[in-house]
Design an enzyme around this catalytic site. Structure first.
Site, PDB file in Angstrom:
ATOM      1  N   GLU A 170     -10.015   1.941   3.978  1.00 59.57           N
ATOM      2  CA  GLU A 170      -9.747   3.087   3.090  1.00 59.57           C
ATOM      3  C   GLU A 170     -11.032   3.562   2.414  1.00 59.57           C
ATOM      4  O   GLU A 170     -11.294   4.773   2.330  1.00 59.57           O
ATOM      5  CB  GLU A 170      -8.707   2.678   2.051  1.00 59.57           C
ATOM      6  CG  GLU A 170      -8.349   3.713   1.014  1.00 59.57           C
ATOM      7  CD  GLU A 170      -7.414   3.130  -0.041  1.00 59.57           C
ATOM      8  OE1 GLU A 170      -7.695   3.320  -1.231  1.00 59.57           O
ATOM      9  OE2 GLU A 170      -6.425   2.472   0.332  1.00 59.57           O
ATOM     10  N   SER A 213       0.834  -1.202   0.000  1.00 53.66           N
ATOM     11  CA  SER A 213       0.000   0.000   0.000  1.00 53.66           C
ATOM     12  C   SER A 213       0.866   1.247   0.000  1.00 53.66           C
ATOM     13  O   SER A 213       1.919   1.293   0.623  1.00 53.66           O
ATOM     14  CB  SER A 213      -0.925   0.023   1.219  1.00 53.66           C
ATOM     15  OG  SER A 213      -1.730   1.185   1.195  1.00 53.66           O
ATOM     16  N   LYS A 262      -4.305  -6.740   3.594  1.00 53.00           N
ATOM     17  CA  LYS A 262      -4.316  -5.640   2.624  1.00 53.00           C
ATOM     18  C   LYS A 262      -5.733  -5.368   2.132  1.00 53.00           C
ATOM     19  O   LYS A 262      -6.139  -4.216   1.942  1.00 53.00           O
ATOM     20  CB  LYS A 262      -3.402  -5.978   1.439  1.00 53.00           C
ATOM     21  CG  LYS A 262      -3.442  -4.982   0.265  1.00 53.00           C
ATOM     22  CD  LYS A 262      -3.152  -3.552   0.701  1.00 53.00           C
ATOM     23  CE  LYS A 262      -2.788  -2.630  -0.459  1.00 53.00           C
ATOM     24  NZ  LYS A 262      -3.755  -2.574  -1.537  1.00 53.00           N
ATOM     25  N   ASN A 276      -7.851  -1.899   2.548  1.00 53.83           N
ATOM     26  CA  ASN A 276      -8.538  -1.176   1.480  1.00 53.83           C
ATOM     27  C   ASN A 276      -9.997  -0.924   1.826  1.00 53.83           C
ATOM     28  O   ASN A 276     -10.562   0.110   1.458  1.00 53.83           O
ATOM     29  CB  ASN A 276      -8.433  -1.957   0.172  1.00 53.83           C
ATOM     30  CG  ASN A 276      -7.059  -1.848  -0.462  1.00 53.83           C
ATOM     31  OD1 ASN A 276      -6.080  -1.525   0.212  1.00 53.83           O
ATOM     32  ND2 ASN A 276      -6.964  -2.130  -1.739  1.00 53.83           N
TER      33      ASN A 276
END
Length: 476
Positions: A190, A129, A183, A187
């Site tokens: 995010e 990232s 990950k 996200n």
């Protein structure tokens, strides 16, 4: 012939930048790309004068690397990764290490691990990232796989990762597909962060009437606070004053309000539903992008569907502060949901994830890097078995102190017809989590009524079923 320390397959933006990062930190690189033109361009321009070797066949590429070979694949997730691995396998020796650095589905990573490890190869599925800048100057790295494989990579990864006050933003995540899973959830968080910021922007612009310069000032000030200091708030502040040279208007106002997505947010929602973890803020963020894609329908609907209009008529400075508080409380809920999902996945798949360490490696390099991640790290450091961030003393008190402002912002949004799905979902999550009794007792009664699904009682143990007879029939 001198051999290179590290190889990169795939010279798109991320592959190029990670390759340069590795070389800059003292590890000679070999590179290969399916298209020779891209390799030639990379060597002639960005790699000129560096300790880099180009290969134009996979045989040449593999032969240029020292053993055990360390090969990072940076190609599109899915079938392209399988294709590259299939081409590499006949060329590799026992103990060589393949690293998939794309956004792969974690079950694909599990499958590849099970195929490669028994054949004598080492495999690492690694989340990366930080975008283009992070890849070049220091990303957050989330490698999963066998720990013995990671030991061969640790000297490189600790050098190329972002560096923060308590170490490099990389750690061994766990076995199998755990790195790619972490990950993926990163996200998803995010997505939630970006949707919450967009809703705050909508309220400040369309309820409070702030112009682009005022929006810049507000977000720039928020970025100086312990609560909201973050990469996403910083770039948001930078976006507002950017003037389009063709129209002399703020560029953000000229961008079509239809957001794209590449799948990791949807995957986060999918796996949360499968594991039975509530992540309403992240779901609202994914839905927000989906409904934004209905652009033509929304334009047509706006001509016939009416709702409230007008502006906020109270004190603007006070409203800005309330939106700030609502944003922070909602952000805490979004991260709480993401961490709860990681905790459940860790238990389900036996990964032994260390949630405080995950918060630490997200402090630098990655898109969700933020000052308050240190508070999350400390919360799990004080209580590794913490069931939910909302129960951590500091976060609990923060929301208790600010929830009035949070609720008032949602009331204002509803009165003015401004949708705030992620703000609302976050408050609903908090209110649901804090209540000792929810209305699903009625849901269980209904399920038993039409499907004999049974129910439990609050006053005695056991499972019960009732032959629900309407009162009118029972009285006849």
């Amino acid at each position: 012939m001198t051999q290179q320390s590290f190889g990169v397959i795939g010279l798109a933006v991320m592959g190029e930048n990670i390759a340069l990062n590795v070389e800059r930190n003292g590890f000679p690189i070999a590179v290969y790309n399916r298209s020779r033109d891209k390799t030639d361009k990379f060597m002639a321009e960005r790699a000129q004068g560096r300790n880099a070797k180009a290969a134009f066949t996979l045989e040449e590429f593999v032969g240029s690397l020292e053993r055990p070979r360390r090969i990072l694949i940076m190609v599109q997730a899915g079938k392209p990764v399988d294709a590259v691995i299939g081409q590499l396998k006949p060329l590799l020796d026992e103990g060589d290490i393949i690293i998939d650095g794309g956004n792969s589905w974690f079950e694909d990573t599990d499958r590849r691990t099970q195929e490669l490890e028994p054949a004598g190869f080492r495999f690492i599925g690694m989340g990366v990232s930080g975008g283009e800048e992070g890849a070049l100057n220091g990303p957050s790295l989330m490698p999963g796989g066998t720990q013995s494989s990671y030991q061969y990579l640790e000297p490189i990864f600790t050098k190329i990762a972002a560096q923060v006050d308590d170490g490099p933003c990389v750690t061994y995540i766990g076995p199998g597909g755990s790195g790619h899973y972490v990950k993926m959830v990163h996200n998803g968080i995010e997505y939630g962060d970006m949707q919450l910021i967009a809703e705050a922007y909508d309220l400040l612009k369309n309820a409070a009437g702030l112009d682009h310069n005022q929006l810049h000032e507000v977000f720039a000030q928020w970025n100086t606070t312990d609560e909201l200091n973050s990469f996403l708030i910083e770039i948001t502040a930078n976006i507002f004053p950017y003037i389009d040279p063709d129209t002399n208007l703020p560029l953000v106002d000229l961008i079509v309000d239809s957001a794209g997505q590449k799948g990791t947010g949807r995957w986060t929602v999918q796996t949360a539903l499968e594991l039975g973890v509530s992540i309403p803020t992240i779901i609202a963020a994914v839905n927000g992008r989906i409904i934004s894609s209905y652009k033509q329908e929304r334009v047509a609907a706006s001509k016939v569907l009416t709702g409230p209009t007008g502006k906020y008529d109270g004190d603007t400075k006070e409203f800005i502060n309330k939106v700030r508080d609502a944003l922070y409380c909602s952000k805490i809920c979004s991260y709480a949901q993401g961490m709860a999902l990681l905790s459940k996945a860790s238990q389900t798949y036996n990964w032994n994830l260390k949630l405080g360490e995950l918060a630490r490696i997200w402090k630098g390099g990655c898109i969700i890097r933020a000052g308050f991640l240190n508070k999350i790290k400390n919360a799990f450091g004080e209580n590794p078995a913490l069931p939910n961030l909302l129960l951590a003393p500091e976060f609990k008190q923060t929301i208790l102190d600010r929830q009035t402002a949070w609720r008032e912002v949602l009331v204002t949004a509803a009165k003015l017809g401004i949708p705030v799905p992620a703000f609302s979902a976050s408050l609903d999550y908090f209110d649901s989590y804090r209540r000792d009794r929810l209305p699903q007792n009625l849901t269980q009664a209904q399920r038993d009524y039409f499907g004999a699904h049974t129910y439990e009682r609050v006053d005695k143990p056991g499972s019960f079923h009732t032959e629900w007879v309407p009162i009118t029939e029972a009285s006849v």
